[in-house]
Design a protein around this motif. Sequence first.
Motif, PDB file in Angstrom:
ATOM      1  N   GLY A 170      89.854   3.953  97.565  1.00 55.83           N
ATOM      2  CA  GLY A 170      88.710   4.820  97.833  1.00 55.83           C
ATOM      3  C   GLY A 170      88.116   5.350  96.531  1.00 55.83           C
ATOM      4  N   MET A 171      87.290   6.365  96.664  1.00 61.97           N
ATOM      5  CA  MET A 171      86.678   7.000  95.493  1.00 61.97           C
ATOM      6  C   MET A 171      87.734   7.904  94.866  1.00 61.97           C
ATOM      7  N   GLY A 175      95.281   9.189  99.330  1.00 59.47           N
ATOM      8  CA  GLY A 175      94.414   8.201  98.690  1.00 59.47           C
ATOM      9  C   GLY A 175      95.135   7.312  97.703  1.00 59.47           C
ATOM     10  N   THR A 176      96.466   7.213  97.820  1.00 54.05           N
ATOM     11  CA  THR A 176      97.245   6.347  96.929  1.00 54.05           C
ATOM     12  C   THR A 176      98.218   5.495  97.739  1.00 54.05           C
ATOM     13  N   CYS A 177      98.663   4.398  97.123  1.00 51.57           N
ATOM     14  CA  CYS A 177      99.685   3.517  97.701  1.00 51.57           C
ATOM     15  C   CYS A 177     100.786   3.295  96.676  1.00 51.57           C
ATOM     16  N   TYR A 178     102.001   3.119  97.166  1.00 48.18           N
ATOM     17  CA  TYR A 178     103.133   2.896  96.272  1.00 48.18           C
ATOM     18  C   TYR A 178     104.156   2.001  96.961  1.00 48.18           C
ATOM     19  N   LYS A 179     105.170   1.584  96.213  1.00 45.66           N
ATOM     20  CA  LYS A 179     106.222   0.717  96.742  1.00 45.66           C
ATOM     21  C   LYS A 179     107.541   1.485  96.819  1.00 45.66           C
ATOM     22  N   VAL A 180     108.321   1.225  97.890  1.00 41.33           N
ATOM     23  CA  VAL A 180     109.663   1.814  98.008  1.00 41.33           C
ATOM     24  C   VAL A 180     110.622   0.784  98.598  1.00 41.33           C
TER      25      VAL A 180
END
Length: 623
Positions: free
Chosen positions: A172-173, A199-204
Amino acid sequence: MKRNDFLPICREDMKKRGWEQLDFIIVTGDAYVDHPSFGTAIISRVLEDAGYKVGIIPQPNWRNVNDFKKLGRPRLGFLINAGNLDSMVNHYSVSKKRRKEDLYAPGGKMGLRPDRATIVYTNMVRQAYKKVPIIIGGIEASLRRFAHYDYWNDLVRRSILFDSEADLLVYGMGEKQVIEIADNLNNGLAIKYIRHIPGTCYKVNNLEEVYDYIEVPSFEEVSKDKRLYAKAFKIQYEEQDSIRGKVIVQKHKDIYIVQNPPASPLTQVELDRVYDLPYMRSYHPIYEKMGGVPAIKEVKYSIVSERGCFGSCSFCALTFHQGRVIQSRSQESMIEEAKKIVKDKDFKGYIHDVGGPTANFRHPACEKQKKIGACKNKQCLYPKPCKSLYIDHSEYLEVLRKLRKIEGVKKVFVRSGLRYDYIMADQKGDDFLKELSEYHVSGQLKVAPEHVSPKVLALMGKPKREIYERFVDKFYKINNRLGKKQFLIPYLMSSHPGSDLSAAVELAEYLRDIHYHPQQVQDFYPTPGTLSTCMFYTGLDPRNMKRVYVPKTREEKAMQRALLQYRNPKNYDLVEKALILANRKDLIGYGPKCLIKPREEYNKKNRSNKNKRQKDKRRKNRR
């Protein structure tokens, strides 16, 4: 060093500011243009405004790590984007042919960024600095945050977080996200623990610390089963709301991608602050000798008035990127920007545009949207305007009136897209369309009916043909009363999911009846993140899982495109074949409704033209 200057792109620039080390380095696939229409400019200025030292590496040579080291190791991290456009869309046409020009490169030169730039840049930074935090963002990363269909490889690719090996993805913005990330890093929190920011993505590796989530089918599942792909996409599409959206997780082998809910929209005060920052409003001087950066031409004297779009066209990625909630700037902020534009030495008095994704959307769709978010299974305008939809053009008209009264402004144009169905639904009269026609149209107004076939329009999420026809009638009546000869230029799309040859013929007949012969036609381009792309890949409408006809072969796409330009002699063979396959030989002949003449007449004319060319050539040679 004055604050009003370009940000550092080399060590010498850093020395002039007295900086030994930068806090953040932005690597981008675009040339450096410090204008608020460019994502890199906005993010860099927002970070600068928050007190961080920012440098930019624009269009680095990706074939070795040298360019990625030229500003040194940043104290807090690298921010990487592919540019204002997806790098694959930037490089390739819908027919997968290499484009000849890159408008975001100096002199329009092609080849200054790699394919899949986000992945390439991130891998090069990782080679240069093993443990530096890397955050990716921009349109390319945003639309590839989950497992996604990739048109260029014709397969499902995993999340870009895996292929890039980045630590964090901003979708997104990104103004709110990037400042919160920066503050967390600055306060000593390791990048691997920054997992809480909307508004963020991460790995686990596991979901022990992830709560209240929806798990969608895994990468492996959606790669093999198109129904599961459609199911996963539907969930992802429906949860893109900052108020009611859930955390979404998707497994890739033994690791999970986690998408936090979208960031909350910027308030008007926050959005004003973003656009009031000290942009240089031009490309960096290093590009002057190369011919400048072409992309600045259309936007340099334009004003962004809002973000977001509740129109939700199926083929548009805005729903998945900017979202459906409108965020608008104040009139005062836009007027101040206009005054800055007037002071530019090259300004000729014409503001090219005042708009955004949809120019006549200036406020959230309804009061409910502000409290409980955008409706999950209901659109604001399709199949008809919602009863709760707030329809009003008066505030937009007010700002246009104020802008055109500014000393030094001769004309204010509106060139962003306008939703004509929203205009037609306005019960307060024709003031907007009248003033738009009188003051803000430069001879031609571009609108986007896209198609006329009911079955195609339904899949596109576009209004019925009758609404467009009523709009056309009203536009020309108003212009006749004003004594203006202005025209509508309709955008049309061929080969969208649902469009078979009969639908393409229907559109060709419509063009015949309105005596319009388009010079350009846009084939549907299956880019990541759109509802239409999901239909293209799966052959299913993910909203109801019904089968959808998809034109996929190169020949059928060519036939559909040719039908929309049936008057072009070069298209004769394709049009003839399409009409025969569609059982519409009645459109081949001499009657007023026919699209093309019979083959004998075409061959006769061709021979005549060939003989004429040969005679002209011989005459020229004799001279």
